[in-house]
Design a protein around this motif. Structure first.
Motif, PDB file in Angstrom:
ATOM      1  N   GLY A  49     -26.243  48.549 -23.589  1.00 47.49           N
ATOM      2  CA  GLY A  49     -24.893  48.930 -23.990  1.00 47.49           C
ATOM      3  C   GLY A  49     -24.214  49.849 -22.984  1.00 47.49           C
ATOM      4  O   GLY A  49     -23.088  50.301 -23.197  1.00 47.49           O
ATOM      5  N   ASP A  50     -24.866  50.153 -21.870  1.00 53.63           N
ATOM      6  CA  ASP A  50     -24.269  51.025 -20.854  1.00 53.63           C
ATOM      7  C   ASP A  50     -23.259  50.289 -19.990  1.00 53.63           C
ATOM      8  O   ASP A  50     -22.519  50.904 -19.218  1.00 53.63           O
ATOM      9  CB  ASP A  50     -25.360  51.614 -19.945  1.00 53.63           C
ATOM     10  N   ARG A  51     -23.237  48.975 -20.093  1.00 54.06           N
ATOM     11  CA  ARG A  51     -22.334  48.155 -19.289  1.00 54.06           C
ATOM     12  C   ARG A  51     -21.903  46.999 -20.182  1.00 54.06           C
ATOM     13  O   ARG A  51     -22.694  46.499 -20.983  1.00 54.06           O
ATOM     14  CB  ARG A  51     -23.137  47.647 -18.078  1.00 54.06           C
ATOM     15  N   GLU A  52     -20.630  46.606 -20.066  1.00 49.37           N
ATOM     16  CA  GLU A  52     -20.128  45.572 -20.990  1.00 49.37           C
ATOM     17  C   GLU A  52     -20.605  44.169 -20.670  1.00 49.37           C
ATOM     18  O   GLU A  52     -20.910  43.381 -21.563  1.00 49.37           O
ATOM     19  CB  GLU A  52     -18.600  45.578 -20.981  1.00 49.37           C
ATOM     20  N   GLN A  53     -20.609  43.851 -19.375  1.00 46.98           N
ATOM     21  CA  GLN A  53     -21.025  42.510 -18.980  1.00 46.98           C
ATOM     22  C   GLN A  53     -21.572  42.545 -17.556  1.00 46.98           C
ATOM     23  O   GLN A  53     -21.395  43.530 -16.842  1.00 46.98           O
ATOM     24  CB  GLN A  53     -19.841  41.539 -19.041  1.00 46.98           C
ATOM     25  N   VAL A  54     -22.230  41.465 -17.190  1.00 48.52           N
ATOM     26  CA  VAL A  54     -22.728  41.378 -15.823  1.00 48.52           C
ATOM     27  C   VAL A  54     -21.851  40.392 -15.066  1.00 48.52           C
ATOM     28  O   VAL A  54     -21.335  39.431 -15.651  1.00 48.52           O
ATOM     29  CB  VAL A  54     -24.224  40.963 -15.793  1.00 48.52           C
ATOM     30  N   GLN A  55     -21.664  40.673 -13.792  1.00 53.24           N
ATOM     31  CA  GLN A  55     -20.898  39.757 -12.947  1.00 53.24           C
ATOM     32  C   GLN A  55     -21.863  38.850 -12.198  1.00 53.24           C
ATOM     33  O   GLN A  55     -22.876  39.321 -11.668  1.00 53.24           O
ATOM     34  CB  GLN A  55     -20.080  40.553 -11.936  1.00 53.24           C
ATOM     35  N   ILE A  56     -21.529  37.594 -12.139  1.00 52.57           N
ATOM     36  CA  ILE A  56     -22.315  36.641 -11.350  1.00 52.57           C
ATOM     37  C   ILE A  56     -21.560  36.461 -10.036  1.00 52.57           C
ATOM     38  O   ILE A  56     -20.450  35.925 -10.024  1.00 52.57           O
ATOM     39  CB  ILE A  56     -22.448  35.294 -12.082  1.00 52.57           C
ATOM     40  N   PHE A  57     -22.162  36.936  -8.946  1.00 50.13           N
ATOM     41  CA  PHE A  57     -21.475  36.880  -7.645  1.00 50.13           C
ATOM     42  C   PHE A  57     -21.607  35.499  -7.022  1.00 50.13           C
ATOM     43  O   PHE A  57     -22.513  35.245  -6.231  1.00 50.13           O
ATOM     44  CB  PHE A  57     -22.035  37.949  -6.701  1.00 50.13           C
ATOM     45  N   GLY A  58     -20.696  34.620  -7.366  1.00 46.65           N
ATOM     46  CA  GLY A  58     -20.659  33.297  -6.749  1.00 46.65           C
ATOM     47  C   GLY A  58     -21.338  32.229  -7.580  1.00 46.65           C
ATOM     48  O   GLY A  58     -22.478  32.405  -8.024  1.00 46.65           O
ATOM     49  N   GLU A  59     -20.594  31.150  -7.812  1.00 49.02           N
ATOM     50  CA  GLU A  59     -21.127  30.030  -8.601  1.00 49.02           C
ATOM     51  C   GLU A  59     -20.995  28.739  -7.798  1.00 49.02           C
ATOM     52  O   GLU A  59     -21.134  27.647  -8.331  1.00 49.02           O
ATOM     53  CB  GLU A  59     -20.298  29.930  -9.892  1.00 49.02           C
ATOM     54  N   ASP A  60     -20.693  28.908  -6.502  1.00 47.28           N
ATOM     55  CA  ASP A  60     -20.443  27.742  -5.656  1.00 47.28           C
ATOM     56  C   ASP A  60     -21.446  27.647  -4.506  1.00 47.28           C
ATOM     57  O   ASP A  60     -21.143  27.147  -3.433  1.00 47.28           O
ATOM     58  CB  ASP A  60     -19.006  27.799  -5.104  1.00 47.28           C
ATOM     59  N   TYR A  61     -22.652  28.182  -4.749  1.00 43.98           N
ATOM     60  CA  TYR A  61     -23.706  28.063  -3.730  1.00 43.98           C
ATOM     61  C   TYR A  61     -24.344  26.678  -3.835  1.00 43.98           C
ATOM     62  O   TYR A  61     -24.366  26.086  -4.923  1.00 43.98           O
ATOM     63  CB  TYR A  61     -24.787  29.131  -3.959  1.00 43.98           C
ATOM     64  N   PRO A  62     -24.894  26.178  -2.725  1.00 48.78           N
ATOM     65  CA  PRO A  62     -25.561  24.878  -2.776  1.00 48.78           C
ATOM     66  C   PRO A  62     -26.959  24.975  -3.416  1.00 48.78           C
ATOM     67  O   PRO A  62     -27.974  24.720  -2.790  1.00 48.78           O
ATOM     68  CB  PRO A  62     -25.654  24.482  -1.295  1.00 48.78           C
ATOM     69  N   THR A  63     -26.987  25.406  -4.672  1.00 44.03           N
ATOM     70  CA  THR A  63     -28.242  25.526  -5.424  1.00 44.03           C
ATOM     71  C   THR A  63     -28.072  24.735  -6.719  1.00 44.03           C
ATOM     72  O   THR A  63     -26.954  24.310  -7.035  1.00 44.03           O
ATOM     73  CB  THR A  63     -28.548  26.997  -5.779  1.00 44.03           C
ATOM     74  N   GLU A  64     -29.154  24.603  -7.482  1.00 39.13           N
ATOM     75  CA  GLU A  64     -29.104  23.751  -8.678  1.00 39.13           C
ATOM     76  C   GLU A  64     -27.992  24.147  -9.647  1.00 39.13           C
ATOM     77  O   GLU A  64     -27.237  23.305 -10.103  1.00 39.13           O
ATOM     78  CB  GLU A  64     -30.457  23.798  -9.372  1.00 39.13           C
ATOM     79  N   ASP A  65     -27.878  25.435  -9.969  1.00 37.77           N
ATOM     80  CA  ASP A  65     -26.822  25.832 -10.916  1.00 37.77           C
ATOM     81  C   ASP A  65     -25.656  26.540 -10.219  1.00 37.77           C
ATOM     82  O   ASP A  65     -24.786  27.107 -10.875  1.00 37.77           O
ATOM     83  CB  ASP A  65     -27.403  26.685 -12.055  1.00 37.77           C
TER      84      ASP A  65
END
Ligand code: UDP
Length: 322
Positions: free
Chosen positions: A197-213
């Protein structure tokens, strides 16, 4: 054989876990730490703490006669290394060279150095071997690589027995010792801050890498397995040689997989939002650690990501309750 050792940065995350393991193995440890990012109460009982600069304070202690130095103390924020490079060239490189000079002057025989996967930069192939090209993409990695080069030449010229350990993504905790950064940038502790609860959400830095997800993949290694490699490195270090070993489990997990594992471990939904890529972040960093396994007999015993996150979560809750 019990050794008399100096651990620079022993009040920090990896340094405190290593100190605890060195003491358990019967070695004598003096921790040198300026407490700029470390915590005096993180220094394990049984180690003497000398507060001071890693080069100056160590230089004034070495006359007492030590068998070796484990050099963890360093600046380690990638973003800061780009905006304030002088802090890294002076704080990491100049300090390490002054430390090498002091060791030479006093005839201190062994050095184990905390190097990093960041020395390789964007890899050409995966998993990364120690023979891969070293082309760091940030000043932090460049500063660690410069130190590795300095160590190689000091070892050859002056007979130092040196080992550099190139860490991939260190995580987890060991007993009461874990990650307590004031400025936290690492994925697992940040995700766990959402669960507390010390942080509201996590940021995902980049979703356009050439990896599975589409999210970046890293090789997460348990801090206790990492510490074990340091003890083995001390045993196997050979006079006049500088050996370099990658330390990872050889398995990559994406940012999304890490967040999902944190959800399973904590039972918290952990909201996540996609953000732009972080500058200088390679898509995939996975270690080939065959050399450490073969030469040092190192065998990671806590390779399971669920277990690594569970240990980090236990530590996080323990700290909050304290
Ligand atoms: N990361 C992320 N969100 C965060 C922190 C990190 O998506 O809030 C990503 C980061 O871009 C990298 C991975 O998680 O791909 C691991 O980052 P970390 O800083 O833990 O270690 P690094 O690999 O940079 O040494």
């Amino acid at each position: 054989m019990a050794l008399k050792l100096i651990v620079t940065g022993g009040a920090g995350y990896v340094g405190s876990v290593c100190t605890a393991k060195l003491l358990e193995a019967g070695h004598e440890v003096v921790v040198v730490d300026d407490l700029s990012t470390g915590h005096a109460d993180a220094v394990p009982d049984g180690a003497r703490l000398v507060e001071g600069d890693a080069a100056d304070a160590t230089a004034s202690l070495l006359g007492e006669g030590f068998d070796g130095v484990l050099h963890f103390a360093a600046k380690s924020l990638v973003g800061e290394s780009m905006s304030d490079p002088g802090k890294y060239w002076h704080g990491n490189v100049v300090t390490a060279i002054r430390l090498l000079d002091a060791m030479r002057e006093h005839g201190t025989p062994r050095l184990v150095f905390s190097s990093t996967a960041a020395t390789y930069g964007e890899p050409e192939s995966s998993p990364i071997r120690e023979t891969a090209p070293t082309r760091p993409t940030n000043t932090y990695g460049a500063s660690k690589l410069a130190i590795d080069h300095a160590i190689t030449s000091y070892a050859r010229a002056h007979g130092l027995a040196a080992v550099s350990l190139r860490y991939f993504n260190v995580a987890g905790a060991y007993g009461q010792y874990g990650e307590r950064h004031t400025t936290e940038t690492h994925l697992i502790p940040l995700v766990l801050q959402v669960a507390t609860g010390d942080r509201e959400q996590v940021q995902i830095f980049g979703e356009d890498y050439p990896t599975e997800d589409g999210t970046a993949v890293r090789d997460y290694i348990h801090v206790a397995d990492l510490a074990d490699a340091h003890l083995l490195a001390l045993q196997h270090a050979a006079a006049g040689e500088h050996r370099i070993y990658n330390l990872g489990n050889g398995t990559g997990f994406s940012v999304r997989q890490v967040i999902e594992t944190c959800r399973q471990v904590t039972g918290h939904e952990i909201p996540a939002a996609v953000a732009p890529r972080r500058a200088g972040d390679p898509a995939v960093l996975v270690a080939a650690s065959d050399r450490a396994r073969e030469d040092l007999g190192w065998k990671p015993e806590r390779a399971d990501l669920h277990g690594i996150v569970s240990d980090a979560w236990r530590f996080t809750q323990q700290r909050r309750a304290a």
